[in-house]
Design a protein around this motif. Structure first.
Motif, mmCIF file in Angstrom:
data_model
loop_
_atom_site.group_PDB
_atom_site.id
_atom_site.type_symbol
_atom_site.label_atom_id
_atom_site.label_comp_id
_atom_site.label_asym_id
_atom_site.label_seq_id
_atom_site.Cartn_x
_atom_site.Cartn_y
_atom_site.Cartn_z
ATOM 1 N N GLU A 132 0.857 -1.122 -0.069
ATOM 2 C CA GLU A 132 -0.123 -0.058 -0.076
ATOM 3 C C GLU A 132 0.839 1.325 -0.059
ATOM 4 N N VAL A 133 1.788 1.333 0.785
ATOM 5 C CA VAL A 133 2.785 2.547 0.860
ATOM 6 C C VAL A 133 3.478 2.547 -0.430
ATOM 7 N N CYS A 134 3.815 1.571 -1.013
ATOM 8 C CA CYS A 134 4.467 1.637 -2.481
ATOM 9 C C CYS A 134 3.691 1.702 -3.497
ATOM 10 N N ASP B 63 6.894 8.294 2.638
ATOM 11 C CA ASP B 63 6.514 7.373 3.554
ATOM 12 C C ASP B 63 7.116 6.177 4.300
ATOM 13 N N ILE B 64 8.061 5.734 3.518
ATOM 14 C CA ILE B 64 8.849 4.618 3.959
ATOM 15 C C ILE B 64 9.636 4.982 5.065
ATOM 16 N N SER B 65 10.340 6.204 5.031
ATOM 17 C CA SER B 65 11.065 6.688 5.977
ATOM 18 C C SER B 65 10.551 7.285 7.205
ATOM 19 N N LYS C 37 8.812 9.771 -5.060
ATOM 20 C CA LYS C 37 8.814 10.777 -3.997
ATOM 21 C C LYS C 37 8.212 10.777 -2.643
ATOM 22 N N THR C 38 6.849 10.625 -3.023
ATOM 23 C CA THR C 38 6.082 10.389 -1.944
ATOM 24 C C THR C 38 6.088 8.977 -1.293
ATOM 25 N N VAL C 39 6.365 8.036 -1.831
ATOM 26 C CA VAL C 39 6.660 6.802 -1.442
ATOM 27 C C VAL C 39 7.661 6.661 -0.428
ATOM 28 N N ARG D 19 8.586 1.271 -8.535
ATOM 29 C CA ARG D 19 7.993 0.886 -7.010
ATOM 30 C C ARG D 19 7.879 -0.683 -6.641
ATOM 31 N N ILE D 20 7.754 -1.307 -7.529
ATOM 32 C CA ILE D 20 7.761 -2.871 -7.348
ATOM 33 C C ILE D 20 9.079 -3.380 -6.839
ATOM 34 N N ALA D 21 10.246 -2.789 -7.734
ATOM 35 C CA ALA D 21 11.662 -3.242 -7.107
ATOM 36 C C ALA D 21 11.732 -2.729 -5.734
ATOM 37 N N LEU D 22 11.301 -1.812 -5.224
ATOM 38 C CA LEU D 22 11.520 -1.295 -3.860
ATOM 39 C C LEU D 22 10.726 -1.982 -2.971
#
Length: 319
Positions: free
Chosen positions: A116-118, A175-177, A170-172, A138-141
């Motif tokens: 969801e975050v990605c 949110d990850i951090s 950039k938003t993803v 985003r999938i690789a991340l």
């Protein structure tokens, strides 16, 4: 205790230093960005931290244990340090959910939060051949995050993305951090990617760290013109400019030869509060105009919202 400690790391290639005596530490949840021109050693430093490249000198400690390089262990890399390369690959002929499942080390509900975050939940049933470049990023991340790393290294994640997908990514990453509480180091050549995200920025030139500070200090007080240029246009406040502006403001002498950003200048309402200048060039940059103004024997850059100006107009500039 620091999560990461880099001590005296150096690396040579073809007899030349790619990195020279790099040292810094990173606390848990701290966001560090690394900036520098192409060839400054940014990616090599990330790979050494990840255990993918062997340093010639120095060492890296992660959670107070040495990160071994490829000459010290059979399989390169550290299991708790996730390295995301700008040259990532996704296997063909697989559905996204299959690729993620093969890498997943989390409980299903934990993995779902990452998806969801990605912003990839709607992509899980697609084949990798059906994805855009931004979706693949985003999938690789997400594929890296489901391996449950404690430190995330992001090497030019915004490369080759259009404006829309870059904005999403950039938003993803924010949110990850900030939402998922990952500790991150990010490399990018674009200052807009770093200034708004990082707690601290390290600037490399020819493998040497030339400045390390918070984003505000890097932007406002660069140590030299190299650092200043990396983060946008500037004007050097030479003695003649300082003298001209000192008539209208209490300009401290230690400001002479400092770096002034275009936003440090403004158009005064009348000649009693500013230095007389002439607009030589004018560019529309979306949210503002960039003026090249000739005054006091020099040329300065000024950002303004005044849209009723034109080249050769007389303006009065203040600090």
């Amino acid at each position: 205790m620091s999560l990461l400690q880099v001590s005296g790391v150096s690396k040579k290639e073809a007899g030349n230093f790619v990195l020279k005596d790099i040292s810094f530490s990173q606390n848990q949840l701290q966001k560090i960005a690394i900036a520098g021109e192409t060839g400054s050693g940014k990616s090599t430093l990330l790979k050494i931290i990840a255990g993918i490249v062997q340093p010639d000198n120095g060492h890296v400690l992660f959670e107070n244990e040495k990160v071994k390089g490829p000459q010290e262990q059979l399989i390169a890399g550290h299991p708790q340090i996730g390295y995301h390369s700008q040259y990532f690959e996704l296997r063909n002929h697989y559905r996204v959910e299959e690729l993620l499942q093969m890498a997943n080390q989390l409980q299903p509900e934990e993995a779902e939060v990452i998806f969801e975050v990605c912003r990839i939940t709607h992509l899980l049933k697609r084949f990798t051949s059906q994805l855009s470049g931004g979706e693949r990023q985003r999938i690789a991340l997400a594929k890296l995050l489901v391996t449950n790393p404690s430190l995330l290294l992001l090497d030019e994640p915004y490369s080759n993305l259009d404006a829309i997908h870059k904005s999403i990514l950039k938003t993803v990453i924010t949110d990850i951090s900030e939402t998922l509480n990952y500790t991150c180091i990010l490399v990018s050549h674009d200052p807009s990617d770093l200034l708004s995200w990082a707690d601290e920025i390290m600037v490399l030139k020819d493998g040497v760290m030339v400045q390390r500070a918070n984003p505000g200090e890097i932007y406002r007080e660069p140590v030299n013109d190299y650092v200043a240029a990396l983060f946008g246009p500037y004007t050097i406040l030479n003695p003649s400019l300082a003298k001209a502006f000192s008539e209208f403001t209490d300009l401290e002498m230690n400001r002479i030869n400092s770096f002034m950003r275009p936003c440090d200048f403004k158009i005064a309402e009348n000649g009693t509060t500013g230095v007389r200048g002439v607009i030589r060039k004018m560019k529309f940059l979306g949210g503002f105009y960039e003026l090249e103004v000739s005054l006091a024997g020099s040329c300065i850059l000024v950002h303004t919202n005044h849209g009723n100006l034109k080249e050769d107009d007389v303006v009065y500039i203040s600090i």
